[in-house]
Design an enzyme around this catalytic site. Structure first.
Site, PDB file in Angstrom:
ATOM      1  N   GLY A  17       0.774  -1.243   0.000  1.00 29.56           N
ATOM      2  CA  GLY A  17       0.000   0.000   0.000  1.00 29.56           C
ATOM      3  C   GLY A  17       0.804   1.291   0.000  1.00 29.56           C
ATOM      4  N   HIS A 113       0.702   1.374 -13.185  1.00 26.37           N
ATOM      5  CA  HIS A 113       1.525   0.257 -13.669  1.00 26.37           C
ATOM      6  C   HIS A 113       2.980   0.722 -13.744  1.00 26.37           C
ATOM      7  CE1 HIS A 113       2.403  -3.494 -15.705  1.00 26.37           C
ATOM      8  NE2 HIS A 113       3.149  -2.802 -16.554  1.00 26.37           N
TER       9      HIS A 113
END
Ligand code: GRF
Length: 218
Positions: A17, A113
């Protein structure tokens, strides 16, 4: 200053995270156009859930185990609608979403990404980048389409590949770029300054920040 109408965002995670943390930090500003209203994980042990709890953000775990993809996605969809979520940010969420889910949330899901898409889709990106000898890599935040790691590009940052880079050292520099680009891309999307037009994102009044390439307007 007039209060901005903040979009309600759910961040979907499966792991540590760090991108979630970057989004939480950005959203702490009262002028940021989005609030992180929910953090949803498919993994109960995901470190990102502790980050969310520490920040006082609602969390939810929806396990994918033993469920058909459609059933898992329907459960997520219901949870997000229940909470009045406007936008979804995928941040290290390791599940492919079904075309039905993506279509139901068209233009309202972002993903980060760790490559300059459309190059190097998929997993083990940094190993492949080094093996191919490219001089630049980077990261991309894009609007999600049903195909994996595809969709209109909101923002990218370029990162040079150094001769002595390992997948780990390169991943660390790319990750630092992700932490700058994701909050920018979410702000552009939540404020309506980034709009999908055909297969591209057009950004109104875009100013290219240092080391960060944003599609210019018009
Ligand atoms: C990031 O590198 C992201 O680009 C990829 O998964 C990683 C997630 O890292 N999709 P974190 O959980 O945000 O730290």
């Amino acid at each position: 200053m007039a209060e901005v109408a903040r979009k309600k965002v759910a961040v979907l995670i499966s792991g540590r995270g760090s991108n979630l943390q970057a989004l939480i930090d950005a959203a702490a500003s009262p002028t940021y156009p989005a609030e992180i209203a929910l953090v949803l994980s498919n993994i109960a042990e995901a470190g990102g859930l502790d980050i969310a709890r520490g920040a006082g953000i609602a969390t939810l775990t929806v396990s994918h185990k033993g469920k058909a993809r459609e059933a898992f996605d329907a459960e997520i969809d219901a949870a997000l609608r229940d909470r009045g979520i406007d936008l979804i940010c995928l941040a290290g969420f390791m599940r492919l979403l079904t075309p039905g889910f993506v279509t139901a949330w068209t233009d309202r899901i972002l993903n980060v990404h760790p490559s300059l898409l459309p190059a190097f889709k998929g997993l083990r990106v940094h190993e492949r980048v080094i093996a191919d000898g490219v001089r630049f890599t980077g990261c991309t935040v894009h609007v999600v389409r049903p195909e994996m790691d595809a969709g209109p590009i909101v923002a990218q940052a370029a990162v040079p590949v150094l001769d002595d880079d390992t997948p780990e050292t390169l991943a660390a520099r790319v990750l630092a770029a992700e932490h700058r680009v994701y909050p920018l891309a979410l702000a552009l999307t939540a404020s309506g300054r980034a709009q999908v037009v055909g297969d591209r994102v057009v950004v109104e009044g875009a100013v290219a920040a240092q080391g960060m390439l944003v599609n210019p307007a018009g």
